[in-house]
Motif scaffolding. Structure first.
Motif, PDB file in Angstrom:
ATOM      1  N   ILE A   1      12.543  20.742  33.075  1.00 62.22           N
ATOM      2  CA  ILE A   1      12.879  19.853  31.956  1.00 62.22           C
ATOM      3  C   ILE A   1      12.472  18.422  32.286  1.00 62.22           C
ATOM      4  O   ILE A   1      11.949  17.703  31.436  1.00 62.22           O
ATOM      5  CB  ILE A   1      14.380  19.965  31.611  1.00 62.22           C
ATOM      6  N   GLY A   2      12.671  18.022  33.536  1.00 60.55           N
ATOM      7  CA  GLY A   2      12.242  16.691  33.972  1.00 60.55           C
ATOM      8  C   GLY A   2      10.736  16.522  33.864  1.00 60.55           C
ATOM      9  O   GLY A   2      10.240  15.496  33.395  1.00 60.55           O
ATOM     10  N   ILE A   3       9.997  17.538  34.281  1.00 57.51           N
ATOM     11  CA  ILE A   3       8.529  17.498  34.182  1.00 57.51           C
ATOM     12  C   ILE A   3       8.102  17.387  32.725  1.00 57.51           C
ATOM     13  O   ILE A   3       7.216  16.599  32.376  1.00 57.51           O
ATOM     14  CB  ILE A   3       7.904  18.746  34.851  1.00 57.51           C
ATOM     15  N   TRP A   4       8.738  18.168  31.851  1.00 60.98           N
ATOM     16  CA  TRP A   4       8.415  18.102  30.424  1.00 60.98           C
ATOM     17  C   TRP A   4       8.676  16.703  29.869  1.00 60.98           C
ATOM     18  O   TRP A   4       7.835  16.130  29.171  1.00 60.98           O
ATOM     19  CB  TRP A   4       9.244  19.148  29.661  1.00 60.98           C
ATOM     20  N   ALA A   5       9.854  16.142  30.187  1.00 64.28           N
ATOM     21  CA  ALA A   5      10.213  14.819  29.663  1.00 64.28           C
ATOM     22  C   ALA A   5       9.251  13.756  30.175  1.00 64.28           C
ATOM     23  O   ALA A   5       8.803  12.896  29.406  1.00 64.28           O
ATOM     24  CB  ALA A   5      11.657  14.473  30.047  1.00 64.28           C
ATOM     25  N   ILE A   6       8.912  13.812  31.439  1.00 66.11           N
ATOM     26  CA  ILE A   6       7.964  12.846  32.003  1.00 66.11           C
ATOM     27  C   ILE A   6       6.614  12.970  31.310  1.00 66.11           C
ATOM     28  O   ILE A   6       5.973  11.961  30.982  1.00 66.11           O
ATOM     29  CB  ILE A   6       7.838  13.034  33.530  1.00 66.11           C
ATOM     30  N   GLY A   7       6.185  14.194  31.031  1.00 65.25           N
ATOM     31  CA  GLY A   7       4.924  14.398  30.310  1.00 65.25           C
ATOM     32  C   GLY A   7       4.962  13.761  28.929  1.00 65.25           C
ATOM     33  O   GLY A   7       3.984  13.138  28.494  1.00 65.25           O
ATOM     34  N   GLN A   8       6.089  13.914  28.226  1.00 62.25           N
ATOM     35  CA  GLN A   8       6.240  13.317  26.896  1.00 62.25           C
ATOM     36  C   GLN A   8       6.192  11.786  26.990  1.00 62.25           C
ATOM     37  O   GLN A   8       5.535  11.128  26.185  1.00 62.25           O
ATOM     38  CB  GLN A   8       7.559  13.754  26.252  1.00 62.25           C
ATOM     39  N   LEU A   9       6.904  11.236  27.974  1.00 61.85           N
ATOM     40  CA  LEU A   9       6.937   9.777  28.133  1.00 61.85           C
ATOM     41  C   LEU A   9       5.572   9.242  28.566  1.00 61.85           C
ATOM     42  O   LEU A   9       5.140   8.185  28.095  1.00 61.85           O
ATOM     43  CB  LEU A   9       8.026   9.380  29.134  1.00 61.85           C
ATOM     44  N   GLU A  10       4.874   9.973  29.446  1.00 58.28           N
ATOM     45  CA  GLU A  10       3.534   9.541  29.851  1.00 58.28           C
ATOM     46  C   GLU A  10       2.567   9.571  28.669  1.00 58.28           C
ATOM     47  O   GLU A  10       1.709   8.696  28.547  1.00 58.28           O
ATOM     48  CB  GLU A  10       3.016  10.405  30.997  1.00 58.28           C
TER      49      GLU A  10
END
Length: 163
Positions: free
Chosen positions: A67-76
């Motif tokens: 979930i952290g990886i997904w959120a970071i991808g969205q923010l990036e």
């Protein structure tokens, strides 16, 4: 059938304020996406806060990591859009670290704190005390007093300074 308990969020801001301009922009459906206003707001909140909310509710391990990886991808992706639209070139002096943090590197506390102090050895500590062993490493300027005060203020703002 039991009624599902819901949370209601209402945002009202003066139209000419910065907050009002942001809300108005989102309401205008600027990219012609099929999502409605409330979906865009909810997605924005999830991108920014979901990993932290799940961490504070006790989720750990691979699911939190994904979930952290997904959120970071969205923010990036959002960062990339902002850079392109605003004509901002990435700062060549800013280097991001891809050093993985292992679960064993996290120092547990009674109340989980997202914004702990990160020491030079990549450990996260949720206390405001510095390790006595690291006194000789203070010259590197890793955590200036201004940054430390900002972290303390952020913890206080979110109520993470309470035992």
């Amino acid at each position: 059938m039991a009624e599902i308990e819901q949370i209601r969020v209402s945002i009202k801001r003066p139209k000419d304020s910065l907050d009002g301009k942001v809300v108005g922009y989102i309401r205008s459906n600027p990219f012609g996406l099929e999502a409605d206003y409330s979906q865009v707001i909810t997605a924005t909140l999830k991108n920014h806060w979901l990993p932290l909310a799940l961490f504070s509710s006790g989720l750990r391990g691979e699911e939190l990591r994904q979930i952290g990886i997904w959120a970071i991808g969205q923010l990036e992706a959002q960062i990339s859009v902002i850079r392109r639209i605003c004509g901002i070139v990435p700062d060549p002096l800013v280097v991001t670290s891809n050093t993985p943090v292992q679960a064993s590197d996290i120092v547990a506390s009674d109340s989980p704190s997202i914004l702990g102090i990160i020491s030079a050895d990549q450990q996260i500590s949720s206390t405001d005390e510095e390790d006595e062993d690291d006194d000789d490493d203070d010259d590197d300027g890793f955590l200036s007093s201004q940054n430390y005060q900002e972290m303390t203020d952020i913890k206080r703002m979110f109520g993470w300074d309470k035992p």
